[in-house]
Scaffold this active site. Structure first.
Site, PDB file in Angstrom:
ATOM      1  N   SER A  32       6.260  -8.392  -3.038  1.00 10.58           N
ATOM      2  CA  SER A  32       6.354  -7.014  -2.518  1.00 10.58           C
ATOM      3  C   SER A  32       6.496  -6.999  -1.006  1.00 10.58           C
ATOM      4  O   SER A  32       5.671  -7.570  -0.301  1.00 10.58           O
ATOM      5  CB  SER A  32       5.068  -6.232  -2.825  1.00 10.58           C
ATOM      6  OG  SER A  32       4.909  -6.046  -4.174  1.00 10.58           O
ATOM      7  N   HIS A  63      10.723  -3.923  -4.508  1.00 14.54           N
ATOM      8  CA  HIS A  63      11.333  -5.090  -5.156  1.00 14.54           C
ATOM      9  C   HIS A  63      12.781  -4.715  -5.471  1.00 14.54           C
ATOM     10  O   HIS A  63      13.023  -3.848  -6.316  1.00 14.54           O
ATOM     11  CB  HIS A  63      10.625  -5.417  -6.470  1.00 14.54           C
ATOM     12  CG  HIS A  63       9.236  -5.933  -6.311  1.00 14.54           C
ATOM     13  ND1 HIS A  63       8.934  -7.267  -6.330  1.00 14.54           N
ATOM     14  CD2 HIS A  63       8.069  -5.289  -6.119  1.00 14.54           C
ATOM     15  CE1 HIS A  63       7.635  -7.424  -6.164  1.00 14.54           C
ATOM     16  NE2 HIS A  63       7.084  -6.236  -6.031  1.00 14.54           N
ATOM     17  N   HIS A  85       6.934  -8.610 -13.401  1.00 13.61           N
ATOM     18  CA  HIS A  85       5.479  -8.676 -13.550  1.00 13.61           C
ATOM     19  C   HIS A  85       5.115  -8.346 -14.988  1.00 13.61           C
ATOM     20  O   HIS A  85       5.756  -7.503 -15.620  1.00 13.61           O
ATOM     21  CB  HIS A  85       4.807  -7.641 -12.648  1.00 13.61           C
ATOM     22  CG  HIS A  85       5.166  -7.756 -11.199  1.00 13.61           C
ATOM     23  ND1 HIS A  85       6.290  -7.167 -10.669  1.00 13.61           N
ATOM     24  CD2 HIS A  85       4.534  -8.383 -10.179  1.00 13.61           C
ATOM     25  CE1 HIS A  85       6.339  -7.438  -9.372  1.00 13.61           C
ATOM     26  NE2 HIS A  85       5.299  -8.172  -9.043  1.00 13.61           N
ATOM     27  N   TYR A  87       2.659  -6.595 -15.794  1.00 20.08           N
ATOM     28  CA  TYR A  87       2.216  -5.192 -15.890  1.00 20.08           C
ATOM     29  C   TYR A  87       3.383  -4.233 -16.097  1.00 20.08           C
ATOM     30  O   TYR A  87       3.188  -3.073 -16.463  1.00 20.08           O
ATOM     31  CB  TYR A  87       1.382  -4.781 -14.665  1.00 20.08           C
ATOM     32  CG  TYR A  87       2.103  -4.779 -13.334  1.00 20.08           C
ATOM     33  CD1 TYR A  87       3.080  -3.837 -13.041  1.00 20.08           C
ATOM     34  CD2 TYR A  87       1.795  -5.711 -12.367  1.00 20.08           C
ATOM     35  CE1 TYR A  87       3.741  -3.834 -11.832  1.00 20.08           C
ATOM     36  CE2 TYR A  87       2.444  -5.721 -11.139  1.00 20.08           C
ATOM     37  CZ  TYR A  87       3.417  -4.782 -10.883  1.00 20.08           C
ATOM     38  OH  TYR A  87       4.067  -4.797  -9.684  1.00 20.08           O
ATOM     39  N   GLU A  88       4.613  -4.705 -15.883  1.00 24.94           N
ATOM     40  CA  GLU A  88       5.777  -3.857 -16.174  1.00 24.94           C
ATOM     41  C   GLU A  88       6.056  -3.827 -17.679  1.00 24.94           C
ATOM     42  O   GLU A  88       6.931  -3.087 -18.132  1.00 24.94           O
ATOM     43  CB  GLU A  88       7.007  -4.377 -15.433  1.00 24.94           C
ATOM     44  CG  GLU A  88       6.901  -4.242 -13.918  1.00 24.94           C
ATOM     45  CD  GLU A  88       8.067  -4.905 -13.205  1.00 24.94           C
ATOM     46  OE1 GLU A  88       9.105  -4.251 -13.048  1.00 24.94           O
ATOM     47  OE2 GLU A  88       7.942  -6.081 -12.806  1.00 24.94           O
ATOM     48  N   ALA A 115       2.173 -10.621  -2.274  1.00 27.79           N
ATOM     49  CA  ALA A 115       1.185  -9.853  -1.528  1.00 27.79           C
ATOM     50  C   ALA A 115      -0.102  -9.932  -2.333  1.00 27.79           C
ATOM     51  O   ALA A 115      -0.060  -9.880  -3.562  1.00 27.79           O
ATOM     52  CB  ALA A 115       1.649  -8.412  -1.388  1.00 27.79           C
ATOM     53  N   MET A 213      -1.197  -9.781  -8.744  1.00 21.60           N
ATOM     54  CA  MET A 213      -0.739  -9.482 -10.110  1.00 21.60           C
ATOM     55  C   MET A 213       0.544 -10.232 -10.466  1.00 21.60           C
ATOM     56  O   MET A 213       1.346  -9.763 -11.266  1.00 21.60           O
ATOM     57  CB  MET A 213      -0.495  -7.972 -10.251  1.00 21.60           C
ATOM     58  CG  MET A 213      -1.673  -7.115  -9.838  1.00 21.60           C
ATOM     59  SD  MET A 213      -1.235  -5.380  -9.868  1.00 21.60           S
ATOM     60  CE  MET A 213      -2.638  -4.645  -9.021  1.00 21.60           C
ATOM     61  N   SER A 214       0.749 -11.371  -9.837  1.00 20.14           N
ATOM     62  CA  SER A 214       2.001 -12.099 -10.100  1.00 20.14           C
ATOM     63  C   SER A 214       1.734 -13.604 -10.074  1.00 20.14           C
ATOM     64  O   SER A 214       0.596 -14.047 -10.200  1.00 20.14           O
ATOM     65  CB  SER A 214       3.042 -11.724  -9.041  1.00 20.14           C
ATOM     66  OG  SER A 214       2.642 -12.191  -7.770  1.00 20.14           O
ATOM     67  N   ASN A 237      -4.118  -6.516   2.141  1.00 25.62           N
ATOM     68  CA  ASN A 237      -5.267  -5.608   2.224  1.00 25.62           C
ATOM     69  C   ASN A 237      -6.505  -6.421   1.883  1.00 25.62           C
ATOM     70  O   ASN A 237      -6.397  -7.464   1.234  1.00 25.62           O
ATOM     71  CB  ASN A 237      -5.113  -4.462   1.201  1.00 25.62           C
ATOM     72  CG  ASN A 237      -4.900  -4.997  -0.211  1.00 25.62           C
ATOM     73  OD1 ASN A 237      -3.790  -5.408  -0.571  1.00 25.62           O
ATOM     74  ND2 ASN A 237      -5.951  -5.033  -1.004  1.00 25.62           N
ATOM     75  N   HIS A 249      -0.525   1.032  -2.723  1.00 25.98           N
ATOM     76  CA  HIS A 249       0.691   0.219  -2.598  1.00 25.98           C
ATOM     77  C   HIS A 249       1.339   0.444  -1.235  1.00 25.98           C
ATOM     78  O   HIS A 249       1.965  -0.461  -0.683  1.00 25.98           O
ATOM     79  CB  HIS A 249       1.666   0.554  -3.742  1.00 25.98           C
ATOM     80  CG  HIS A 249       2.846  -0.369  -3.829  1.00 25.98           C
ATOM     81  ND1 HIS A 249       2.718  -1.740  -3.964  1.00 25.98           N
ATOM     82  CD2 HIS A 249       4.183  -0.125  -3.797  1.00 25.98           C
ATOM     83  CE1 HIS A 249       3.923  -2.293  -4.009  1.00 25.98           C
ATOM     84  NE2 HIS A 249       4.836  -1.332  -3.911  1.00 25.98           N
TER      85      HIS A 249
HETATM   86  N1  HPA Z   1      -5.305  -6.601  -5.861  1.00 30.10           N
HETATM   87  C1  HPA Z   1      -4.342  -7.002  -6.720  1.00 30.10           C
HETATM   88  N2  HPA Z   1      -3.082  -7.159  -6.368  1.00 30.10           N
HETATM   89  C2  HPA Z   1      -2.752  -6.938  -5.088  1.00 30.10           C
HETATM   90  C3  HPA Z   1      -3.696  -6.530  -4.137  1.00 30.10           C
HETATM   91  C4  HPA Z   1      -5.047  -6.350  -4.549  1.00 30.10           C
HETATM   92  O1  HPA Z   1      -5.946  -5.997  -3.770  1.00 30.10           O
HETATM   93  N3  HPA Z   1      -3.027  -6.384  -2.953  1.00 30.10           N
HETATM   94  C5  HPA Z   1      -1.735  -6.709  -3.201  1.00 30.10           C
HETATM   95  N4  HPA Z   1      -1.557  -7.054  -4.487  1.00 30.10           N
END
Ligand code: HPA
Length: 274
Positions: A32, A63, A85, A87-88, A115, A213-214, A237, A249
């Site tokens: 991302s 993306h 991903h 989750y998609e 990320a 998540m990847s 973050n 996001h």
């Molecule tokens: N958690 C999960 N996935 C993420 C995060 C997070 O804090 N930041 C970026 N992708």
């Protein structure tokens, strides 16, 4: 269950090699907000995912959903601007499918980027983290189902999922270029909801330094295929519950934008020597 066959992989690889004569040595997967690296390629050939047989289409903001083949730091690379991903709604075998295609096209090494949320309290948003190892907490694995021994072994070794050689090299390059680089364990979860503060405390106890998540499905498929792997997370973050603020996001996208030049500097220098 794994429905990908070597015929699917071959068809996708043949489609790509009919468009470009570039034989990628290195595969790159951009997370991302990190797709900007795709703009650095010389003589780029851009192929939208939707044109490639059996490729899924990525649906996440930030993306782009295209393959870029070209030269970067004088190496032939195949770069994924946008990834798939779980989750998609894609199964892990589809998430990992492009890695199989890279291998079919000749790539021997892979750099994955993402990320991630920082769990280690000594991290700060905007840090880059070299992935030393991962925790696959998605509950899924791209190798479930019949094993095609042409692609790799039934029970692949994961004791050096992230290559020691490449990790040493990345740390040396970061030092030479004065780019701060943390090193830590990436926990891969299914998402798409961010974690709760309790889940983050649990992940810290389990030994995770960052969460995302990847990546894990792609890396498992790469190791199965005998591809040497390196991974870099952008800590976009601090993870849930660490700071007194909600996660979003847009924060992820803002941070990746902010560290873009450091990220590009590190990755382009790294690719030259991978
Ligand atoms: N958690 C999960 N996935 C993420 C995060 C997070 O804090 N930041 C970026 N992708």
């Amino acid at each position: 269950m794994n429905t990908i066959t070597s015929a699917h992989i071959q068809e996708a690889a043949e489609y790509i090699s009919a468009i470009t004569a570039i034989k990628p040595e290195i595969g790159l997967i951009l997370g991302s907000g990190l797709g900007v690296l795709g703009d650095q390629l010389e003589q780029p050939v851009i192929i939208p995912y939707q044109d490639i047989p059996h490729f899924p289409v990525s649906t996440v903001e930030g993306h782009a959903g295209e393959l870029v083949l070209g030269r970067l730091s004088d190496r032939a690379v195949m770069l994924m601007r946008g990834r798939f991903h779980m989750y998609e709604g894609y199964g892990p075998e589809l998430t990992a499918f492009p890695v199989r295609v890279m291998k079919a096209l000749g790539a021997g090494s892979l750099l994955v980027t993402n990320a991630a949320g920082g769990i280690n309290l000594s991290y700060a948003s905007g840090n880059l983290m070299l992935i030393s190892d991962h925790l696959n907490l998605t509950g899924r694995n791209p190798l479930v189902g019949a094993n095609d021994s042409q692609l790799g072994p039934r029970f692949p070794d994961m004791s050096e999922a992230y290559s020691k050689r490449l990790r040493k090299l990345a740390l040396e390059i970061a030092e030479e270029s004065s780019i701060p680089l943390q090193e830590g364990v990436y926990a891969g979860l299914m998402g798409p909801s961010y974690e709760t503060p309790a889940e983050i405390r649990m992940l810290r106890v389990l030994g995770a330094d960052a969460v995302g998540m990847s990546t894990v499905a792609e890396v498992i498929a790469a190791r199965h295929a005998g591809i040497e792997v390196a991974g870099i997370s952008c800590i976009s973050n601090m993870a849930s519950g660490i700071l007194d603020q909600p996660l979003s996001h847009s924060e992820v996208m803002e941070t990746t934008e902010r560290v873009k030049s450091q990220f590009l500097g590190l990755v382009t220098a790294f690719i030259a020597k991978m």
